[in-house]
Motif scaffolding. Structure first.
Motif, short mmCIF file in Angstrom:
data_model
loop_
_atom_site.label_atom_id
_atom_site.label_comp_id
_atom_site.label_asym_id
_atom_site.label_seq_id
_atom_site.Cartn_x
_atom_site.Cartn_y
_atom_site.Cartn_z
N ARG A 160 40.47 44.21 32.41
CA ARG A 160 41.25 43.89 31.21
C ARG A 160 40.93 44.87 30.07
N ALA A 161 39.63 45.15 29.89
CA ALA A 161 39.21 46.03 28.78
C ALA A 161 39.68 47.47 29.01
N ILE A 162 39.55 47.95 30.24
CA ILE A 162 39.95 49.35 30.52
C ILE A 162 41.47 49.49 30.36
N ARG A 163 42.21 48.47 30.79
CA ARG A 163 43.68 48.49 30.62
C ARG A 163 44.05 48.55 29.14
N SER A 164 43.28 47.81 28.31
CA SER A 164 43.60 47.79 26.88
C SER A 164 43.30 49.15 26.24
N GLU A 165 42.49 49.97 26.92
CA GLU A 165 42.22 51.32 26.43
C GLU A 165 43.24 52.31 27.00
N GLY A 166 44.25 51.77 27.70
CA GLY A 166 45.37 52.61 28.14
C GLY A 166 45.18 53.30 29.48
N ARG A 167 44.20 52.86 30.26
CA ARG A 167 43.92 53.48 31.55
C ARG A 167 44.46 52.68 32.72
N LEU A 168 44.82 53.36 33.81
CA LEU A 168 45.17 52.66 35.04
C LEU A 168 43.90 52.10 35.67
N VAL A 169 44.03 50.90 36.26
CA VAL A 169 42.88 50.28 36.96
C VAL A 169 43.31 49.85 38.35
N ASN A 170 42.46 50.17 39.32
CA ASN A 170 42.64 49.74 40.70
C ASN A 170 41.53 48.72 41.01
N VAL A 171 41.92 47.47 41.26
CA VAL A 171 40.90 46.45 41.59
C VAL A 171 40.74 46.43 43.11
N THR A 172 39.51 46.70 43.54
CA THR A 172 39.27 46.95 44.96
C THR A 172 38.47 45.83 45.61
N LEU A 173 38.38 45.91 46.94
CA LEU A 173 37.64 44.93 47.75
C LEU A 173 38.29 43.55 47.65
N CYS A 174 39.62 43.53 47.79
CA CYS A 174 40.36 42.26 47.76
C CYS A 174 40.55 41.74 49.18
N PHE A 175 40.13 40.49 49.38
CA PHE A 175 40.24 39.87 50.71
C PHE A 175 40.95 38.52 50.69
N SER A 176 41.46 38.12 49.50
CA SER A 176 42.18 36.84 49.47
C SER A 176 43.30 36.89 48.44
N ASN A 222 44.03 34.58 46.27
CA ASN A 222 43.56 34.13 44.96
C ASN A 222 42.88 35.25 44.19
N GLN A 223 42.14 36.10 44.90
CA GLN A 223 41.53 37.25 44.24
C GLN A 223 42.62 38.16 43.67
N ALA A 224 43.69 38.35 44.45
CA ALA A 224 44.80 39.20 43.99
C ALA A 224 45.49 38.60 42.77
N LEU A 225 45.60 37.27 42.75
CA LEU A 225 46.20 36.58 41.61
C LEU A 225 45.36 36.83 40.34
N LEU A 226 44.04 36.72 40.49
CA LEU A 226 43.16 36.96 39.34
C LEU A 226 43.29 38.40 38.84
N ALA A 227 43.38 39.34 39.77
CA ALA A 227 43.49 40.75 39.38
C ALA A 227 44.78 41.00 38.60
N ALA A 228 45.87 40.39 39.06
CA ALA A 228 47.15 40.57 38.36
C ALA A 228 47.05 39.97 36.96
N LYS A 229 46.42 38.80 36.86
CA LYS A 229 46.28 38.16 35.54
C LYS A 229 45.38 38.99 34.60
N ALA A 230 44.48 39.79 35.20
CA ALA A 230 43.62 40.67 34.39
C ALA A 230 44.33 41.98 34.06
N GLY A 231 45.60 42.11 34.49
CA GLY A 231 46.39 43.28 34.12
C GLY A 231 46.18 44.49 35.01
N ALA A 232 45.65 44.28 36.22
CA ALA A 232 45.41 45.42 37.12
C ALA A 232 46.67 46.23 37.36
N SER A 233 46.51 47.55 37.44
CA SER A 233 47.65 48.41 37.79
C SER A 233 47.87 48.34 39.30
#
Ligand code: G3P
Length: 217
Positions: free
Chosen positions: A95-111, A113-124
């Motif tokens: 969330r913080a890195i996105r607010s600084e205008g950077r792309l973020v890749n959230v890695t090591l996703c295996f479920s 629900n984890q993907a839902l959390l990442a989207a809610k955190a604004g992951a690119s």
């Protein structure tokens, strides 16, 4: 579907980039180890070569240290995409890195629900690891399908980046299920072009062409 290559091998990246196959690159600490280079040097060289996002992963597990590393990686080049692990600190950093205008890749996703959390955190990008699930007899493709449904249900912009791809069939299945991106090892990416009937057909055409004695142009 966009193609990223999953390697930190600069020579391999150059070859695929020259072929026009690349929309981006993903690296991780294991791939940096394999490259034998320093993360800053390797990432800089890749970023100069490839126009699209180049994922470079933080290695801290605590939020403030993750942010320090993320800012250091971001300084390398404008197309560095910060990769963070799917943990609570990782999501906060996302969330913080996105607010600084950077792309973020959230890695090591295996479920899902984890993907839902990442989207809610604004992951690119969200990186579900298909191959590692398959290794445990869990269908990695089912996860891609679940994430696609959830993201479409709520119009999340986070792109599904199918990772831990091991076969050409993984690429096809991920594409059919609507993954936005596949990050593929170099050998698998090159193998996508192969079909025995293409080779056989080309061989026959060339043999017949030689018999005509002609030359084009
Ligand atoms: O970059 C992350 C992912 O693609 C790793 O793949 O083969 O180590 O499971 P793999």
């Amino acid at each position: 579907m966009k193609f990223f290559v999953d390697t930190a091998d600069v020579k391999e990246i150059r070859e695929l980039n020259d072929l026009g196959l690349l929309d981006g690159v993903t690296t991780n600490p294991s791939l940096i180890l394999k490259s034998g280079g320093k993360i800053e040097d390797v990432t800089r060289e890749i970023c100069e070569m490839v126009d699209g996002p180049v994922s470079a992963e933080v290695t801290a597990t605590e939020y403030s240290e993750m942010m320090r590393e993320a800012r250091a990686l971001a300084k390398i080049a404008d197309n560095v995409c910060i990769k963070v692990p799917l943990t609570l600190d990782g999501l906060k950093a996302c969330r913080a890195i996105r607010s600084e205008g950077r792309l973020v890749n959230v890695t090591l996703c295996f479920s899902a629900n984890q993907a839902l959390l990442a989207a809610k955190a604004g992951a690119s990008f969200i990186s579900p690891f298909i191959g590692r699930l398959d290794d445990m007899n869990i269908d990695g493709m089912e996860l891609i399908s679940e994430i696609r449904t959830i993201y479409d249900n709520y119009d999340f912009n986070t792109e599904i980046l199918a990772a831990s791809i091991r076969t050409a069939n993984h690429v096809k299945q991920a594409a059919m299920l609507g993954a936005d991106v596949a990050t593929v090892p170099p050998a698998t990416l090159k193998a996508l072009v192969k079909h025995p009937l293409t080779d056989k057909g080309l061989e026959a055409f060339l043999a017949d062409w030689a018999k005509t004695g002609q030359k084009i142009g």
